[in-house]
Design a protein around this motif. Structure first.
Motif, PDB file in Angstrom:
ATOM      1  N   ARG A  97     -55.713  34.132   0.411  1.00 30.44           N
ATOM      2  CA  ARG A  97     -56.630  33.278   1.155  1.00 30.44           C
ATOM      3  C   ARG A  97     -56.302  31.829   0.851  1.00 30.44           C
ATOM      4  NH1 ARG A  97     -63.040  32.573  -0.339  1.00 30.44           N
ATOM      5  NH2 ARG A  97     -63.452  30.755   0.981  1.00 30.44           N
ATOM      6  N   GLU A  98     -56.053  31.051   1.867  1.00 33.34           N
ATOM      7  CA  GLU A  98     -55.728  29.640   1.686  1.00 33.34           C
ATOM      8  C   GLU A  98     -57.009  28.822   1.563  1.00 33.34           C
ATOM      9  OE1 GLU A  98     -52.788  28.361   1.282  1.00 33.34           O
ATOM     10  OE2 GLU A  98     -51.607  30.173   1.678  1.00 33.34           O
ATOM     11  N   PHE A  99     -57.154  28.088   0.457  1.00 34.38           N
ATOM     12  CA  PHE A  99     -58.328  27.244   0.256  1.00 34.38           C
ATOM     13  C   PHE A  99     -58.040  25.843   0.798  1.00 34.38           C
ATOM     14  CE2 PHE A  99     -58.942  30.606  -2.784  1.00 34.38           C
ATOM     15  CZ  PHE A  99     -60.316  30.823  -2.763  1.00 34.38           C
ATOM     16  N   PRO A 100     -58.936  25.298   1.607  1.00 30.08           N
ATOM     17  CA  PRO A 100     -58.694  23.965   2.159  1.00 30.08           C
ATOM     18  C   PRO A 100     -59.005  22.878   1.128  1.00 30.08           C
ATOM     19  CG  PRO A 100     -60.839  24.756   2.864  1.00 30.08           C
ATOM     20  CD  PRO A 100     -60.209  25.886   2.088  1.00 30.08           C
ATOM     21  N   ALA A 101     -58.566  21.674   1.421  1.00 31.22           N
ATOM     22  CA  ALA A 101     -58.919  20.523   0.590  1.00 31.22           C
ATOM     23  C   ALA A 101     -60.327  20.060   0.938  1.00 31.22           C
ATOM     24  CB  ALA A 101     -57.924  19.383   0.814  1.00 31.22           C
ATOM     25  N   CYS A 102     -61.074  19.637  -0.100  1.00 33.67           N
ATOM     26  CA  CYS A 102     -62.398  19.063   0.127  1.00 33.67           C
ATOM     27  C   CYS A 102     -62.255  17.662   0.726  1.00 33.67           C
ATOM     28  CB  CYS A 102     -63.175  18.962  -1.185  1.00 33.67           C
ATOM     29  SG  CYS A 102     -63.436  20.516  -2.056  1.00 33.67           S
ATOM     30  N   LYS A 141     -66.187  25.673  -1.808  1.00 37.23           N
ATOM     31  CA  LYS A 141     -65.080  26.620  -1.722  1.00 37.23           C
ATOM     32  C   LYS A 141     -63.831  25.898  -1.227  1.00 37.23           C
ATOM     33  CE  LYS A 141     -67.527  30.306  -2.823  1.00 37.23           C
ATOM     34  NZ  LYS A 141     -67.242  31.149  -4.017  1.00 37.23           N
ATOM     35  N   CYS A 142     -63.586  24.739  -1.826  1.00 39.15           N
ATOM     36  CA  CYS A 142     -62.432  23.933  -1.422  1.00 39.15           C
ATOM     37  C   CYS A 142     -61.850  23.270  -2.658  1.00 39.15           C
ATOM     38  CB  CYS A 142     -62.840  22.889  -0.382  1.00 39.15           C
ATOM     39  SG  CYS A 142     -64.243  21.854  -0.863  1.00 39.15           S
TER      40      CYS A 142
END
Length: 630
Positions: A97-102, A141-142
Motif C-alpha cells: 500500500r502506497e502511503f501519500p505525503a501529508c 495515515k500519511c
C-alpha cells in the motif's frame, strides 16, 4: 606421528563392535534394498507419476523466482521456508500500500502536543500543554514531509554550535532572546553561542560556577535533568564533562526550542511539569536544574518540587538560578516587587525543608539544595512537620499518565543513618557495566546479576554484528541521535558508549518488567512510551532500533501506525534496525515498501537457522515542494 592423538579414535572405538558383528549376509540384504529403491525412483520419474521428491521441493520452496523475493541477505540464496514452514509461499507476497505525503502544514506535527487539540483542555496548571493524543479516527495515515531545502544536520561536535536554517525555519527566538545569546541567524544557518537567560556569557562559564560549588568532574554526577531547557545549551556543554542531561520544555510560545536542541545533537524531548508525573522512574537523576524556567515551585502544595524529589537520587542535587534567587540585586530588572520575590523565595525554602533537603550553598545567582541519602531522619520529623506526609500507595516508578500527589515518595528502607537508600552507585564510568543496585537487590523480576552480565555481552556482540552489516554505523559523524524503542537493560546503548552519539532508551509501557530505573542506574537516560506517538518533533533521530517491538505490540497496536510514527521521527536518509520474528518482518517489509523506505531482511548474527532476523531500512530523501514546485 608418534604420540599424536586421533580426535576421532573415541568414535571409532564406539562403533567397532558393530562392524565386528556385521556379516556378508547383512551386507547383501542392504545392497538389494538400495538397488530396488533406485530402480523404483527411475520408474516413477520416467512414467510421469507424482514424485515424492518433487512434492517435498514444492513444500519447502520460499519463492519459485528467487530474484523476485522480498527477502535478501548476506547468503546468495536464503530459504526461510526450509526451516520455518511453507505457508508464506502458499499465501503469496503481501500487497504493498502506497502511503501519500501529508500536507506541508504537518511538517512539524507532534501528535500528542497538537496546538489545536490542546485548546480543548484546562489552562490551569498548564494541563493543556500535557500529552493529549489523537483518537484512532484522528490518526494521520500519511508521511510527514521535511520542509523544502532540508539538509542533514552538521556532524557532532560542529552541530552543537551550528544548524541549518531550512531545517527549523523559525526566527522568533532569535528576536526574543537576542540579548541573551541563545541563538542567532547567520545566512542559511543558525548559530548557538551557548548563552542562556541566566548565563549570557556562555554555558561553559556558568557550568564552571556550578563546578566550584559541587564537583562535576569526579564521576559522582552522571545523569541530569533540565526543566524548561530552552535550546538545551546547559545540557550541550555538560556532555564534554561526561554528564548526560535529559532536557525538556513544553511546546509553547518559545517556538521550536526543543527542536533546536535536537538539531544540535543534544538529548531533549517535549514535556512539562503540570498535573501528571514526569515520564521517568524514581531515583533517576543525580542532578536537577532550573535556570529561570518559570515553574512556580512554591504553588500547589509544592507538588512540582515534590515531583523533582521523586526523580532525584538519594543525595542528588537541585540547582536553581534566576527568580527569586539573588532578588535583592535583580528585582528591578525582573519587574517585580521586593515583597513578592522575598515571599516566593521564603516559600520555596519552606517546601525544600519539608522535603528534608539541605540547602548547601547560595552564591551569586545560583542556589543548590541536596536531597537526603535516606529517609530515617525525615520520617522521624513527620511528627512535627505535618505536611507533606509520605505516600502510601503509588508505585514510585509508575509515571505514565500518573497524577502527581502532595506526598513524599518514600526511599527504600535502610538500617543505618549513613546507608544510601537503594544502594550506592559506582562512579562513572564504572557504573555503566557494574551490576545496578536494583538488580543486585532483587528488585527487578527475573533479573539476576548473571542475567545482566550476559545481556551486556550479548549486546556487545550484536552491535559488533550491526557494524559489519551497516558500515556507516562505525563511522564517526554519520549518526548522532539514536532511539532504542525497547531498551530492556540499555545494553544497545552501553555497547555504543565509546562512539560520538547518544541513545534515548525507551521502556514500553507494555513491557512485562519496568527496567527504566536500571537504565538510569547505569548512567544512561530514557523515558516511558506507549508507541502511540512520541513527545518529540519530526526528524528527531538518525537511527531507530526496534528489538521485538512489533511482537510486543501485535495485539495492541496496528503495525502501520507504529511504522508511520517511526517515519515521522526519523530523519531523511536515516536508518532503522528492526529485530523480530521473520513472519513479522515480512509483514513489516510489505508496509515499509509503501513508505519510501528501502529495506531488506538479513540473517541473525547466529546464522540463517534462527527465526529471528533483521530488517534493515534506509529512509529515502524527499521533502515538501518549495514555491513553484510540484
Amino acid at each position: 606421528m608418534a604420540g599424536a592423538t586421533n580426535p576421532y579414535s573415541g568414535v571409532w572405538k564406539l562403533y567397532q563392535p558393530f562392524w565386528k558383528r556385521t556379516n556378508l549376509l547383512r551386507l547383501g540384504v542392504v545392497a538389494i534394498l538400495c538397488s530396488a529403491s533406485y530402480f523404483l525412483g527411475i520408474w516413477q520419474h520416467g512414467s510421469g507419476a507424482t514424485s515424492v521428491t518433487s512434492t517435498v521441493v514444492t513444500a519447502v520452496s520460499c519463492d519459485r523466482n528467487p530474484a523476485a523475493s522480498p527477502i535478501t541477505g548476506r547468503a546468495a540464496a536464503l530459504d526461510f521456508a526450509v526451516h520455518h514452514g511453507a505457508d508464506q509461499a502458499a499465501a503469496g507476497a503481501p500487497s504493498v500500500r502506497e502511503f501519500p505525503a501529508c500536507d506541508i502544514k504537518y511538517s512539524e506535527y507532534t501528535p500528542c502536543e497538537d496546538r489545536d487539540r490542546s485548546l480543548r483542555f484546562d489552562r490551569d496548571r498548564l494541563i493543556y500543554r500535557e500529552r493529549h493524543c489523537p483518537t484512532k479516527g484522528e490518526l494521520l495515515k500519511c508521511l510527514i514531509p521535511a520542509p523544502p531545502g532540508y539538509r542533514n544536520p552538521f556532524p557532532w561536535p560542529a552541530s552543537r554550535e551550528t544548524a541549518w536554517f531550512a531545517n527549523v525555519p523559525h526566527k522568533e527566538l532569535t528576536v526574543e532572546k537576542a540579548v541573551q545569546n541563545w541563538i542567532h541567524v547567520d545566512g542559511d544557518k543558525f548559530r548557538f553561542p551557548g548563552g542562556g537567560t541566566m548565563f549570557p556569557n556562555g554555558a561553559d562559564a556558568y557550568i564552571d560556577d556550578i563546578d566550584r560549588l559541587i564537583s562535576l568532574s569526579d564521576g559522582s554526577i552522571r545523569t541530569a535533568v533540565d526543566t524548561g531547557c530552552g535550546v538545551a545549551s546547559w545540557g550541550a556543554y555538560l556532555l564534554s564533562r561526561n554528564v548526560l542531561t535529559m532536557s525538556f520544555a513544553p511546546r509553547d510560545s518559545h517556538e521550536a526550542q526543543v527542536q533546536f536542541a535536537l538539531e544540535r545533537g543534544v538529548p531533549a524531548m517535549i514535556g512539562v511539569l503540570a498535573s501528571i508525573r514526569l515520564p521517568y522512574p524514581s531515583r533517576a537523576f543525580d542532578m536537577a536544574h532550573c535556570s529561570r524556567c518559570l515553574i512556580p515551585w512554591h504553588l500547589y502544595d509544592g507538588q512540582y518540587l515534590i515531583e523533582v524529589d521523586r526523580i532525584l537520587r538519594p543525595g542528588g542535587y537541585w540547582i536553581l538560578s534566576g527568580p527569586p534567587v539573588n532578588w535583592k540585586k535583580h528585582w528591578k530588572g525582573w519587574d517585580r516587587t521586593r515583597e513578592d520575590l522575598n515571599h516566593e523565595q521564603s516559600a520555596i525554602e519552606a517546601v525544600a525543608r519539608s522535603l528534608c533537603w539541605n540547602k548547601l550553598k547560595e552564591k551569586g545567582d545560583i542556589a543548590i539544595w541536596q536531597k537526603p541519602i535516606n529517609h530515617i531522619g525525615c520520617k522521624a520529623n513527620r511528627k512535627t512537620v505535618r505536611s507533606p506526609q509520605f505516600c502510601q500507595s503509588q508505585n514510585p516508578d509508575t509515571a505514565w499518565y500518573t497524577k502527581t500527589e502532595s506526598c513524599i515518595t518514600p526511599l527504600p528502607e535502610v538500617v543505618r543513618v549513613e546507608e544510601i537508600s537503594g544502594g550506592e552507585l559506582k562512579k562513572w564510568p564504572e557504573r555503566l557495566t557494574a551490576v545496578p543496585p536494583r538488580i543486585a537487590r532483587g528488585s527487578i523480576d527475573g533479573a539476576t546479576p548473571e542475567v545482566f552480565l550476559q545481556d551486556t555481552e550479548l549486546w556487545k556482540n550484536r552491535v559488533g554484528y550491526y557494524k559489519t552489516v551497516i558500515n556507516q554505523l562505525g563511522q564517526k559523524g554519520r549518526y548522532r541521535n539514536l532511539l532504542d524503542m525497547n531498551a530492556k537493560f540499555g545494553g544497545f546503548a552501553a555497547a555504543l558508549i565509546d562512539d560520538p552519539l547518544w541513545v534515548m532508551n525507551i521502556v514500553p509501557t507494555a513491557a512485562d518488567v519496568n527496567t527504566l530505573g536500571v537504565i538510569y542506574e547505569r548512567g544512561l537516560i530514557g523515558t516511558y512510551q506507549d508507541w502511540q506517538a512520541m513527545s518529540t518533533y519530526p526528524r528527531t533521530y538518525d537511527l531507530l532500533h526496534a528489538d521485538s517491538v512489533f511482537t510486543l505490540y501485535k495485539d495492541r497496536c496496528e503495525m502501520e501506525d507504529i511504522l508511520l510514527e517511526m517515519d515521522r521521527i526519523l530523519r531523511p536518509e536515516g536508518t532503522v534496525i528492526i529485530r523480530d520474528d521473520v513472519d513479522a518482518l515480512v509483514k513489516i517489509k510489505s508496509i515499509a515498501d509503501g513508505m519510501r523506505w528501502n529495506s531488506r531482511i538479513m540473517d541473525h548474527e547466529d546464522g540463517p537457522l534462527q527465526r529471528e532476523k533483521l530488517l534493515l531500512v534506509v529512509k529515502t530523501y524527499w521533502t515538501a515542494p518549495g514555491p513553484n514546485q510540484e
